[in-house]
Design a protein around this motif. Structure first.
Motif, PDB file in Angstrom:
ATOM      1  N   ASP A  35      28.496  69.652  42.233  1.00  0.00           N
ATOM      2  CA  ASP A  35      29.064  68.509  42.955  1.00  0.00           C
ATOM      3  C   ASP A  35      29.165  68.893  44.431  1.00  0.00           C
ATOM      4  N   PHE A  92      31.306  71.229  39.230  1.00  0.00           N
ATOM      5  CA  PHE A  92      30.169  70.535  38.607  1.00  0.00           C
ATOM      6  C   PHE A  92      30.541  69.085  38.310  1.00  0.00           C
ATOM      7  N   LYS A  93      29.531  68.239  38.314  1.00  0.00           N
ATOM      8  CA  LYS A  93      29.705  66.839  37.926  1.00  0.00           C
ATOM      9  C   LYS A  93      28.440  66.408  37.191  1.00  0.00           C
ATOM     10  N   ASN A  94      28.614  65.996  35.944  1.00  0.00           N
ATOM     11  CA  ASN A  94      27.482  65.605  35.097  1.00  0.00           C
ATOM     12  C   ASN A  94      26.434  66.713  35.021  1.00  0.00           C
ATOM     13  N   GLY A  95      26.916  67.935  34.947  1.00  0.00           N
ATOM     14  CA  GLY A  95      26.030  69.074  34.760  1.00  0.00           C
ATOM     15  C   GLY A  95      25.408  69.652  36.010  1.00  0.00           C
ATOM     16  N   LYS A  96      25.635  69.002  37.143  1.00  0.00           N
ATOM     17  CA  LYS A  96      25.047  69.458  38.404  1.00  0.00           C
ATOM     18  C   LYS A  96      26.144  69.898  39.377  1.00  0.00           C
ATOM     19  N   ARG A 106      29.616  75.865  32.905  1.00  0.00           N
ATOM     20  CA  ARG A 106      28.287  76.124  32.365  1.00  0.00           C
ATOM     21  C   ARG A 106      28.432  77.052  31.167  1.00  0.00           C
ATOM     22  N   GLU A 146      34.325  70.863  34.402  1.00  0.00           N
ATOM     23  CA  GLU A 146      33.057  71.229  33.785  1.00  0.00           C
ATOM     24  C   GLU A 146      32.742  72.695  34.037  1.00  0.00           C
ATOM     25  N   THR A 149      36.439  66.536  37.906  1.00  0.00           N
ATOM     26  CA  THR A 149      35.912  66.775  36.568  1.00  0.00           C
ATOM     27  C   THR A 149      36.107  68.245  36.212  1.00  0.00           C
TER      28      THR A 149
END
Length: 295
Positions: free
Chosen positions: A21, A15-19, A270, A268, A266
């Motif tokens: 990647d 994930f990157k910035n919540g989305k 969920r 990240e 990153t």
């Protein structure tokens, strides 16, 4: 129908910035291909499928299929849900976009009876034509696909060819293969890959292979080449990292290990998954030093 066997990786979803990647996801799959993995498994439980949207789930399968095209590496797409109709929808989409096969985790939380499990899988597998693998991980789902149920599904549904066994039980694996030699048993526990393969297992679906595909592909191929001493040596060498990667709920440690190794940019997750403790990070940093991580 060609069986899907060998060294398989249960891919993480970066994930990157919540989305999702997508660029990193593609590059991670290419790395798997370069280091000898036979099959990639997008959006299984290691891929945080339970917290992806349906659109994200479909996208990850599409990226995996496109990246593996013309490479000889197969795509075994995750198509599990605790709602049978949702799993059918995912399975149909995966077949439509070119996945080579499907992996479907037992329905979690609902705690269906064995009859319910049988009907669940029969419904999903019968909705498609591509090879279909059951996935038994009672420690995560709360239900066990009992050996008799798995065998009945294998006997009754033509495209069900395998089961990923993550019970940690060699006895269960032996029971299945002894009763149905053509039913492919796949190791779902990194720590016991070698004994599973040495007892007739047809492959592994590995979490550790996200970090060390070079080790895992050699382990499996060594067994297939009857080089058992080599395979056992690799399995023993991997004990420390296999243990460290399950200090907290999967895939929390494997993503952290990949971040430490510089494989993802990153770290990240969920929610409800959260980053690992400082203690776990320290252990991972130390353990990784013992392995050659090829980028």
């Amino acid at each position: 129908m060609e069986n899907i066997i060998g060294a398989m990786t249960a891919l993480i979803t970066p994930f990157k910035n919540g989305k999702v990647d997508t660029e990193k996801y593609e590059s991670l799959i290419k790395r798997q291909i370069e280091q000898g993995i036979d099959v990639v498994v997008p959006v299984g439980t290691t891929g945080e499928s339970a917290t992806l949207s349906h659109e994200e789930h479909r996208l990850c399968i599409e990226i995996a299929v496109a990246t593996c095209k013309n490479t000889g590496v197969k795509v075994l797409a995750g198509a599990g849900s605790n709602a049978t109709h949702e799993a059918v929808g995912i399975a149909k989409h995966a077949q439509k976009v070119g996945a080579d096969g499907l992996l479907s985790v037992a329905p979690y939380y609902n705690k269906p009876t064995q009859k319910g499990i049988y009907q669940h899988y029969k419904t999903i597998a019968s909705s498609v034509e591509i090879p279909f693998m059951l996935y038994n991980v009672p420690g995560r789902t709360g239900v066990d696909i009992e050996a008799d149920t798995a065998i009945r599904l294998f006997d009754d549904v033509s495209n069900i060819f395998a089961i990923k066994e993550a019970t940690g039980s060699l006895e269960r694996a032996i029971e299945l293969s002894s009763k149905r030699p053509d039913f492919c048993v796949i190791s779902g526990d990194d720590a016991i890959d070698y004994p599973m393969l040495a007892n007739g297992g047809k492959g592994i679906i590995s979490v550790t292979a996200n970090l060390l595909p070079n080790y895992k592909s050699k382990l499996v191929h060594s067994v297939f080449d009857k080089e058992f001493d080599t395979a056992k040596k690799i399995n023993d060498e991997l004990y420390a990292i296999n243990k460290a990667l399950f200090l907290e709920s999967n895939p929390v440690p494997i993503k952290a290990a990949m971040y430490i190794a510089g494989l993802i940019d990153t770290l990240e997750y969920r929610l409800p998954l959260t980053p690992p403790s400082k203690e776990t990070m320290k252990i991972l940093e130390e353990v990784i030093k013992g392995y050659e991580v090829i980028k």
